[in-house]
Write a protein that holds these residues in place. Sequence first.
Motif, PDB file in Angstrom:
ATOM      1  N   PRO A 204      35.039  41.910  42.213  1.00  0.00           N
ATOM      2  CA  PRO A 204      35.279  40.462  42.308  1.00  0.00           C
ATOM      3  C   PRO A 204      36.756  40.092  42.330  1.00  0.00           C
ATOM      4  N   VAL A 205      37.588  40.761  41.530  1.00  0.00           N
ATOM      5  CA  VAL A 205      39.020  40.446  41.534  1.00  0.00           C
ATOM      6  C   VAL A 205      39.626  40.762  42.892  1.00  0.00           C
ATOM      7  N   ILE A 206      39.289  41.919  43.458  1.00  0.00           N
ATOM      8  CA  ILE A 206      39.831  42.304  44.771  1.00  0.00           C
ATOM      9  C   ILE A 206      39.374  41.317  45.846  1.00  0.00           C
ATOM     10  N   LEU A 207      38.079  40.978  45.845  1.00  0.00           N
ATOM     11  CA  LEU A 207      37.561  40.032  46.843  1.00  0.00           C
ATOM     12  C   LEU A 207      38.229  38.665  46.698  1.00  0.00           C
ATOM     13  N   LEU A 208      38.403  38.232  45.477  1.00  0.00           N
ATOM     14  CA  LEU A 208      38.982  36.910  45.255  1.00  0.00           C
ATOM     15  C   LEU A 208      40.424  36.859  45.758  1.00  0.00           C
ATOM     16  N   VAL A 209      41.206  37.868  45.438  1.00  0.00           N
ATOM     17  CA  VAL A 209      42.600  37.876  45.853  1.00  0.00           C
ATOM     18  C   VAL A 209      42.717  37.985  47.377  1.00  0.00           C
TER      19      VAL A 209
ATOM     20  N   VAL B  33      42.937  28.948  41.321  1.00  0.00           N
ATOM     21  CA  VAL B  33      41.801  29.802  40.966  1.00  0.00           C
ATOM     22  C   VAL B  33      42.178  31.270  41.070  1.00  0.00           C
ATOM     23  N   MET B  34      42.899  31.638  42.117  1.00  0.00           N
ATOM     24  CA  MET B  34      43.282  33.035  42.318  1.00  0.00           C
ATOM     25  C   MET B  34      44.191  33.516  41.193  1.00  0.00           C
ATOM     26  N   ILE B  35      45.174  32.700  40.818  1.00  0.00           N
ATOM     27  CA  ILE B  35      46.114  33.119  39.772  1.00  0.00           C
ATOM     28  C   ILE B  35      45.415  33.216  38.420  1.00  0.00           C
ATOM     29  N   THR B  36      44.681  32.176  38.047  1.00  0.00           N
ATOM     30  CA  THR B  36      44.029  32.189  36.733  1.00  0.00           C
ATOM     31  C   THR B  36      42.967  33.276  36.640  1.00  0.00           C
TER      32      THR B  36
ATOM     33  N   VAL C 102      41.952  40.599  34.903  1.00  0.00           N
ATOM     34  CA  VAL C 102      42.518  41.942  35.050  1.00  0.00           C
ATOM     35  C   VAL C 102      42.765  42.611  33.696  1.00  0.00           C
ATOM     36  N   PRO C 103      43.358  41.939  32.686  1.00  0.00           N
ATOM     37  CA  PRO C 103      43.553  42.629  31.400  1.00  0.00           C
ATOM     38  C   PRO C 103      42.254  43.131  30.783  1.00  0.00           C
ATOM     39  N   SER C 104      41.187  42.326  30.825  1.00  0.00           N
ATOM     40  CA  SER C 104      39.920  42.799  30.255  1.00  0.00           C
ATOM     41  C   SER C 104      39.337  43.942  31.069  1.00  0.00           C
TER      42      SER C 104
ATOM     43  N   ASN D 257      40.110  40.160  25.528  1.00  0.00           N
ATOM     44  CA  ASN D 257      38.870  39.418  25.282  1.00  0.00           C
ATOM     45  C   ASN D 257      39.107  37.911  25.248  1.00  0.00           C
ATOM     46  N   ASP D 258      40.203  37.478  24.609  1.00  0.00           N
ATOM     47  CA  ASP D 258      40.501  36.047  24.566  1.00  0.00           C
ATOM     48  C   ASP D 258      40.817  35.501  25.962  1.00  0.00           C
ATOM     49  N   LEU D 259      41.508  36.286  26.780  1.00  0.00           N
ATOM     50  CA  LEU D 259      41.786  35.849  28.146  1.00  0.00           C
ATOM     51  C   LEU D 259      40.515  35.738  28.961  1.00  0.00           C
ATOM     52  N   GLU D 260      39.579  36.651  28.730  1.00  0.00           N
ATOM     53  CA  GLU D 260      38.321  36.570  29.474  1.00  0.00           C
ATOM     54  C   GLU D 260      37.532  35.327  29.075  1.00  0.00           C
TER      55      GLU D 260
END
Length: 420
Positions: free
Chosen positions: A223-228, A282-285, A291-293, A318-321
């Motif tokens: 999902p991260v790769i597709l979104l970016v 949306v892409m940045i946030t 990515v960290p999680s 976890n908090d970022l997620e």
Amino acid sequence: MIFPEGPGAMTPLGVAVALGREQEQEQEQVERIRFIAYGVVAPIIVAVGVVGNLLTIVLLRQPQFKGVTYTYFLVLALSDLLSLSMCVSLLVHILHEETCSFATAVWFAYFELFLINVPMSTSVLVVVCVTVDRFYSVCRPTHFTTIHTERVARRAIVGSVSIAVLLWLPMCFLMHPVECIEPMCSPPDNQTWWVVRFNTNFFPEVWYRPYFWVRQVLVSFIPVILLVVLNTLTVRGFLRLRARRNEMARNSANGSLQLRTSSTVEGRYRKEQHLIPLLVAVMITFTVTMVPSGILNAMHTDSPDSKATYEIFRAVGNDLEVLSHALNFYIYILCSRSIRVSLKNICRRRRQISFAGASVSRVVVAVQQLTKRHEKGKTLSPDPTGIVGLADIEEATRIENEPQDVSAQLTSQRNLAQRV
């Protein structure tokens, strides 16, 4: 989101059993980190996210927000709201691992992680669906009408939920409740206490690692790769369309043709130009919070070199997620003019209704007082000229006509929001 320590973790949250002095100090530091991350920061994020998603649901229920894109947004808000609500149970579990209730231990073991992560993964997959929809809108306009339908949206949503359920269903069998006994843990008192442990008999570690990696690839990395990639292509495609449109406007020699072109394209152009800040936000946030999680889960280990350092990184991930599922409403508010206009109209309408109710209450009280005075044989107004009674009648007449004026004003504001 993975809060369990892993198949080999056996030390409870608040107890350091058979540890040296340094290990006890490190364990105390880990407990302080967990308290700050999951007892202070995470509850604030959850509260802010719940309020934002509730407002999103209220806004998207308005008549002007109808269509495929807003269907995705409504499901996104519902899944985020459900996952954030379920996070409350998990935060309590992290800070208080032992429980004297067997039913609570059963909830922690078999249902908690499943009911939290299914809506979270659904939210991630729905964001991907919205990204694909916007990509076709800008970069593949000839095929856009084939996918931008309610039928396709419903199938995409059902598919997202199904994938999330299948990926997280093994978590219902991964752990089980066990009695808290020495040396595994120290019961707080003489009562029977329960803790949750990995069920290595039913789910051996040799199965857990492949399942773990497949799940993380499907719900985090892809999902991260597709979104970016898709958002980058969408923004680039829109910039090319805007440059081409400006060039055609400059080179057009026929004024009538230019006018016709502007009249047919201007509406869509104004609508799409607000898309760029939304996609970029949306892409940045999404990247910063997911990515960290994902890295944390990929490097998951049961025996880190420094438990305190690993716990800090784990808590931040976890908090970022959790934050990623709390920010959607505020991103929409900042980047979507139609949502801002609708929110202002709702607030204005609430104030007008409150003002009208207060005015009606004042008129009712005035009429009751005048009735009592009349029953006592007094005049309608203590003023011989009757000014007070006349003012009350005029106020009652104005309040009687006020709902019609408010209704007409709200209809005008709704038409303005639709045009915007």
